[in-house]
Design an enzyme around this catalytic site. Structure first.
Site: not given
Ligand code: PBG
Length: 331
Positions: A202, A255
């Protein structure tokens, strides 16, 4: 001259593009509704749907509407829904205590969905950011995100969600050691079939912008670069993946999605685990904005991106386009 008799090419790749039947026959990557995970933001209020400005068409759903969506997912052949909560600001605190409320929004949505459509898988995000007033995924000690204190809370959050009936526990927090700790907690409590989908890779990405509006994170103190990965790094994703596999992850996720297809391919080739990608809020917003301006054909853009995920090695794609895509893919 190789492949050329002097006057004509011996190989004409265009031969296999001349008619739909041959294109159908030789096509490599195929998307079906069974490849989709419906990303869905939920809220606790009475209005069935609340629009999100930067994500037209991907409304926040109330508990009852989310349960109805699970029934719709079943009818459309979408195997799983991923739930993300928009928590009322009055419930947020520095520790994200509301994440540990067994009657909180997410457990209620999970129970409602599993009651309405038990055949549809429910995936839940494990992280504290929807619940903390500073917007970080973990608890803070001073100005640091405290790893081990956070992991301890994530284990309790994961257990409570498994109790509520969640099928897939998806830690998205990027703390060190959380997959092993959560696996241990689940096994210890007898949740032997709870699946763990790890957000192994991520990245600290600009593409989460619209999501923060969707879940109601209005102020993020600083940034997430001390736990989310540097977009410049690929080998690091393999190290993260190796740890998560060793610690008991069933599936891996990358992601954001499209800018990181090389990472999907590398993880898939390295571990052979079911590998998913998350087409995040910013990727959704980019397509929607271009479509609203008349600059892109929406249906073609959606299907092309989903096909690209499959070609790169994804077994599934988490996407806000899931219901729309399933509609387009209906045989
Ligand atoms: C955080 C989380 C995020 C998303 C899913 N879980 C955002 C972040 O890490 O700041 C983002 C999902 C999206 O942008 O569609 N636990």
């Amino acid at each position: 001259m190789v492949g050329f008799d002097g006057r004509h090419p011996l190989h004409r790749p265009r031969r296999m593009r001349q008619a739909p039947w041959i294109r159908d026959l030789v096509r490599e990557a195929v998307v079906t509704p069974a490849d989709l995970v419906w990303a869905m933001v939920v809220h606790a209020g009475p209005q069935p749907r609340i629009p999100v400005a930067a994500m037209p068409g991907a409304d926040r759903l109330a508990v009852e509407a989310a349960a109805e969506a699970a029934v719709a997912a079943r009818a459309m052949g979408i195997p799983m829904i991923a739930v993300f909560p928009n928590v009322d600001g009055s419930l947020k605190d520095p520790e994200g205590s509301e994440a540990l409320n067994p009657d909180g929004l997410v457990p209620r949505v999970v129970r409602a969905m599993k009651k309405a459509a038990p055949e549809v898988g429910v995936m839940v995000d494990v992280a504290l950011d929807p619940f903390t007033d500073h917007g970080h995924d973990g608890v803070m000690i001073g100005d640091r995100i405290a790893n081990d204190e956070t992991v301890e809370r994530l284990c309790r959050q994961a257990l409570l969600l498994a109790e509520a009936g969640a099928d897939v526990i998806a830690p998205s927090d990027m703390m060190d050691g959380r997959i092993g700790a959560i696996r241990g907690a689940l096994e210890g409590a007898g949740h032997r079939d709870a699946l763990i989908l790890s957000y192994a890779a991520k990245y600290a990405s600009a593409f989460y912008g619209p999501y923060r509006e969707a879940i109601g994170v209005t102020t993020l103190r600083g940034d997430k670069k001390t736990y989310q990965m540097d977009p410049a790094n690929g080998a690091e994703a393999l190290r993260e993946g190796a740890l998560d596999v060793a610690e008991g992850a069933d599936m891996l996720l990358v992601k954001p999605g499209l800018p990181y297809l090389d990472i999907v391919r590398r993880l898939k080739d390295a571990f052979g685990l079911p590998t998913l990608a998350f087409q995040v809020s910013g990727e959704y917003a980019m397509i929607k904005a271009a479509v609203a301006n008349g600059w892109l054909d929406e249906n073609r853009a959606i299907l092309e991106t989903l096909t690209s995920f499959k070609r790169a090695g994804c077994d599934g794609v988490v996407t806000y386009f899931a219901p729309k895509a399933a509609e387009l893919l209906r045989p």
